[in-house]
Design a protein around this motif. Structure first.
Motif, PDB file in Angstrom:
ATOM      1  N   UNK A 721       0.824  -1.204   0.000  1.00  0.00           N
ATOM      2  CA  UNK A 721       0.000   0.000   0.000  1.00  0.00           C
ATOM      3  C   UNK A 721       0.863   1.260   0.000  1.00  0.00           C
ATOM      4  N   UNK A 722       1.986   1.221   0.709  1.00  0.00           N
ATOM      5  CA  UNK A 722       2.878   2.386   0.776  1.00  0.00           C
ATOM      6  C   UNK A 722       3.498   2.675  -0.587  1.00  0.00           C
ATOM      7  N   UNK A 723       3.748   1.644  -1.391  1.00  0.00           N
ATOM      8  CA  UNK A 723       4.398   1.839  -2.700  1.00  0.00           C
ATOM      9  C   UNK A 723       3.401   1.795  -3.862  1.00  0.00           C
ATOM     10  N   UNK A 724       2.090   1.811  -3.561  1.00  0.00           N
ATOM     11  CA  UNK A 724       1.051   1.848  -4.589  1.00  0.00           C
ATOM     12  C   UNK A 724       1.159   0.657  -5.546  1.00  0.00           C
ATOM     13  N   UNK A 725       1.354  -0.522  -4.982  1.00  0.00           N
ATOM     14  CA  UNK A 725       1.435  -1.746  -5.783  1.00  0.00           C
ATOM     15  C   UNK A 725       0.446  -2.761  -5.240  1.00  0.00           C
ATOM     16  N   UNK A 726       0.135  -3.747  -6.090  1.00  0.00           N
ATOM     17  CA  UNK A 726      -0.730  -4.824  -5.621  1.00  0.00           C
ATOM     18  C   UNK A 726       0.078  -5.796  -4.780  1.00  0.00           C
ATOM     19  N   UNK A 727      -0.593  -6.457  -3.837  1.00  0.00           N
ATOM     20  CA  UNK A 727       0.098  -7.409  -2.974  1.00  0.00           C
ATOM     21  C   UNK A 727       0.660  -8.582  -3.769  1.00  0.00           C
ATOM     22  N   UNK A 728      -0.087  -9.042  -4.781  1.00  0.00           N
ATOM     23  CA  UNK A 728       0.370 -10.184  -5.566  1.00  0.00           C
ATOM     24  C   UNK A 728       1.654  -9.846  -6.321  1.00  0.00           C
ATOM     25  N   UNK A 729       1.679  -8.636  -6.970  1.00  0.00           N
ATOM     26  CA  UNK A 729       2.883  -8.255  -7.710  1.00  0.00           C
ATOM     27  C   UNK A 729       4.054  -8.047  -6.764  1.00  0.00           C
ATOM     28  N   UNK A 730       3.780  -7.414  -5.584  1.00  0.00           N
ATOM     29  CA  UNK A 730       4.842  -7.153  -4.615  1.00  0.00           C
ATOM     30  C   UNK A 730       5.427  -8.469  -4.103  1.00  0.00           C
ATOM     31  N   UNK A 731       4.564  -9.430  -3.791  1.00  0.00           N
ATOM     32  CA  UNK A 731       5.037 -10.710  -3.267  1.00  0.00           C
ATOM     33  C   UNK A 731       5.866 -11.456  -4.305  1.00  0.00           C
ATOM     34  N   UNK A 732       5.364 -11.494  -5.568  1.00  0.00           N
ATOM     35  CA  UNK A 732       6.090 -12.196  -6.636  1.00  0.00           C
ATOM     36  C   UNK A 732       7.435 -11.531  -6.909  1.00  0.00           C
ATOM     37  N   UNK A 733       7.428 -10.197  -7.015  1.00  0.00           N
ATOM     38  CA  UNK A 733       8.660  -9.467  -7.298  1.00  0.00           C
ATOM     39  C   UNK A 733       9.696  -9.679  -6.185  1.00  0.00           C
TER      40      UNK A 733
END
Length: 806
Positions: A721-733
């Motif tokens: 949420x702090x970096x304006x990304x989805x949780x799924x993309x953040x976790x995969x990345x």
């Protein structure tokens, strides 16, 4: 008795004189008639020549007018085909629209589906309407599942559309629906028909008047004749085609017809000629000229076939249109002929009589026993003698000049002979003998030689160097080929030469000889003179009139050096039928674009190799199609570069015009290497950008974690949420970059920080737990024991004991 004899002699002498006088009179009449006949014949010669000349002028005028009319018809065909290209482009853009297939498969009438139709009209039909020219009268789409007709600014059912907007004058609604909308049509053009437009209550820019239109129909989906779900209909205004006809002068004077492959007249500018199937069967071939008789009227028929459709363009022009001045000249010539004949007959009579007067004087002198008086006619004989001698001298001088020009004339003749421009029905054999061309048999073949690279022979290739190269090629080729065959060397271009071989009759192994000749020429030139050659060899053909075919076959074989590469010998008989289309589906193009955008050149290279293998190894294609394939791949690269704003980036400046770089290549292998290198460089630039961006992103995530270890809410959801990304993309990345999930990483960092805090004896376990973001010490103790294998208190005692021992 003596007296009787004397009288008898006198009588006989008188009779002889009378007989001689009669013979003289007869001879006078005979000579006069001969002279008069000769002069009249001399008079008739120019008159007959004038008649022949008139016939020739009439023939040439007819031929020139025919060819000019055919050229104008070709111009009209090209103009019409260029406008029909707009129809094809519009049809392709609409038929290949992915939204169209969804609407074709939809048979419901829900409000949401109605919105899909309206959205399709607004986003596609109206957009294409602004792009089309006035050549396209209008266009609409029909969907049989929902019985819906879509037109820019309009959605309605088929019956309402036909009754209130567009209907054909000679076609009912049922016929229109069955023949146009529901029947199978593949890019079909209906003959011109009167279209009545009511336009309903819609505002229109056109006058609501009947108009003749040519209807283009394409059933949907494409190439599916069994399951027809709809149709695309494009209306072409016939007046626009007639306007193009009026702009062409020669065609405008004739009746122009457009006929399809079903022998139907699609459009006509006149109805005075009956263009029936029997007449159309006479028009054989793609184009040509014919003389015809329509109801007693002589006409010239010119016809040519369209390059884009199944249309045939026919022009019918009455001969009287362009022969009217010739007919006027003919009437005047006849009058002049009669006048000249009368005046010439009078002049011939006078001249014959004048020239006969000396003969008459001679006859009278003989009859009277006098000698004729001969008069001198001056020194005209001297003049004639001098004139004849001077003519002989000029002829000898002219022969010397011609002999000096024989090599040039011979080269020109051989060049025309190779191209099939010599007609041996009219070309005298003496011409070939004069040029020193003598064939030893009636079997011929042609070897074309291309100098692809002469840099090894000379660093700077000036015209003088090229002349030396052609001299070397000529000597080597003639020496090798002349051992068993008659050979002639011809310069065709700066770096292209031809060897015309007249195969010897005593050589049964002629085909093997020709192969060895080509190999020897290539070996000697490449090894001794360091030049790169490509040779193309035609088949052996019989007959001097087949030399042009030999040249055409050699040219066709030479084209395949694009596929086979340079420094090869290509025989025409080795060529196998190649595919006229290449394999490069849209899915492969999208996959290639994705690999390059992600910077993964390894996968992109594998895909490029697969495309090359498919088209050039497993399924060979023609040289023309192979160039189209690489141009298509270059356009894929342009699509990627256009999104990167190539004009604003210096690191991609060299890729501004990849198509030009492809066209500079001469072989498919060069094109393949060039396209792969361009894709590699672009992928490397994109991969570098992607790597730098990912590195910055990882540093930002690690910084957020280290700065917020005391935050009890620190976790995947909070950081995403702090970096304006989805949780799924953040976790995969994160897992791809660090090799573990983010929760374990945060726990590990907290435990490391807790170990450092345990060195401070003043802090309790509960305080340390709160400091690193745990709400109570119990949860912290469980997490610590899970990570380190022992409780935090025992770990602290162990570490403090070790410090005391030190």
């Amino acid at each position: 008795m003596n007296l009787w004899l004397a009288l008898k002699k006198l009588t006989q002498k008188g009779l002889n004189r009378i007989r001689l006088l009669r013979m003289s009179l007869f001879n006078r009449r005979s000579v006069f008639i001969k002279l008069l006949t000769s002069y009249i014949l001399i008079l008739l010669l120019p008159l007959i020549g004038g008649y022949i000349l008139y016939s020739k002028v009439e023939s040439i005028t007819t031929e020139n007018a025919s060819h000019y009319n055919l050229a104008m018809l070709e111009q009209f065909k090209q103009s019409t085909d260029a406008r029909l290209k707009e129809v094809d482009q519009l049809a392709q853009e609409l038929m290949l629209n992915p939204k169209l297939n969804l609407l074709l498969n939809d048979s419901s009438e829900q409000p949401a589906d109605t919105y899909k139709y309206i959205e399709f009209i607004r986003n596609f039909l109206e957009r294409h309407k602004t792009k089309t020219s006035d050549f396209i009268y209008d266009y609409y789409l029909y969907f049989s599942g929902s019985d819906t007709v879509l037109k820019w600014g309009l959605k309605t059912d088929s019956r309402t559309f036909y009754n209130d907007y567009y209907r054909y004058k000679h076609m009912s609604y049922e016929e229109w629906k069955s023949k146009v909308l529901r029947a199978f049509h593949n890019m079909e053009y209906m003959p011109s028909e009167v279209l009545i437009q009511n336009m309903g209550s819609m505002p229109e820019t056109r006058d609501n008047k009947p108009a003749n239109v040519i209807t283009y129909i394409q059933s949907l989906p494409i190439q599916d004749s069994m399951n027809i779900s709809g149709a695309l209909v494009i209306l072409i205004e016939e007046a626009k085609i007639k306007e193009m006809i009026r702009q062409i002068e020669a065609v405008n004077e004739s009746a122009v017809y457009i006929v399809n492959d079903k022998d139907q007249v699609v459009m006509a500018t006149s109805q005075q000629f009956d263009v029936n199937p029997a007449f159309l069967k006479k028009l054989k071939g793609e184009s040509g000229l014919k003389d015809e008789d329509f109801n007693g009227k002589d006409v010239i028929v010119s016809y040519t076939s369209s390059d884009r459709t199944d249309w045939k363009y026919i022009s019918i022009m009455p001969k009287e249109i362009f022969l009217q001045p010739v007919y006027v000249l003919k009437s005047k010539a006849i009058g002049l002929f009669i006048l000249c004949l009368i005046l010439g007959a009078v002049a011939a009579y006078l001249m014959a009589y004048r020239n006969y007067v000396p003969l008459r004087h001679i006859v009278n002198a003989v009859l009277q026993g006098r000698s004729p008086v001969l008069r001198s006619k001056g020194n005209e004989y001297e003049f004639l003698q001098n004139t004849i001698e001077e003519s002989f001298m000029k002829e000898q001088h002219l022969q010397g000049i011609i002999s000096q020009q024989v090599p040039v004339i011979r080269a020109n003749f051989l060049s025309r002979l190779l191209r099939g421009h010599v007609d041996f029905r009219t070309e005298p054999v003496e011409t070939m003998n004069f040029l020193g061309i003598q064939f030893i048999s009636d079997q011929f073949t042609v070897i074309l030689i291309d100098v692809d690279d002469a840099s090894g022979f000379a660093e700077e290739l000036s015209e003088r160097q090229w002349a030396s190269i052609r001299f070397i090629m000529s000597n080597v080729s003639l020496e090798i080929a002349g051992e068993h065959h008659q050979a002639y060397f011809v310069d065709l271009d700066r770096n292209r030469m031809a060897l015309l071989l007249n195969v010897g009759n005593e050589r049964p192994e002629a085909a093997e000889d020709i192969s060895q000749i080509a190999e020897q020429i290539k070996h000697i030139i490449e090894t001794r003179f360091k030049m790169v050659l490509t040779l193309a060899v035609s088949n052996i053909h019989q007959g001097i009139n087949r030399i042009g075919q030999c040249h055409s076959e050699a040219l066709a074989a030479l084209d395949y050096k694009m596929v086979k590469g340079l420094s090869v010998i290509i025989h025409y008989y080795e060529l196998t039928p190649a595919e006229s289309q290449y394999v490069y589906p849209i899915e492969t193009e999208i996959q290639l674009m994705n690999y390059v955008k992600s910077g993964d050149f390894d996968k992109a290279e594998f895909l490029i190799d697969h495309i090359y293998e498919t088209n050039f190894r497993s399924n060979p294609i023609t040289p023309e199609i192979s160039k189209c394939l690489f141009l298509d791949m270059a356009s894929t690269l342009l699509k990627i570069l256009n999104r990167l704003r190539i004009s604003e980036r210096e690191d991609l400046a060299e890729f501004i015009n990849p198509i030009k770089r492809i066209e500079a290549c001469s072989t498919a292998e060069e094109m393949y290497s060039c396209i792969k290198s361009m894709y590699q460089k672009v992928a490397e630039v994109l991969r570098k950008e992607r790597t730098d961006h990912h590195q910055q992103m990882m540093e930002s995530i690690a910084g957020i974690i280290m700065q917020n270890l005391t935050n009890p809410n620190l976790g995947l959801a909070w950081i995403a949420d702090s970096m304006n990304m989805s949780q799924q993309y953040m976790s995969t990345f994160f897992k791809k970059m660090y090799g573990e999930n983010m929760t374990n990483f945060i726990a590990k960092k907290r435990m490391e920080h807790a170990k450092r805090l345990m060195e401070d004896k003043s802090l309790t376990i509960a305080q340390i737990a709160q400091t690193i973001g745990y709400n109570n010490d119990i949860v912290f103790s469980r997490a610590f024991k899970k990570s380190e294998g022992i409780p935090p208190g025992k770990y602290r005692e162990t570490q403090l004991r070790k410090l005391e021992e030190l």
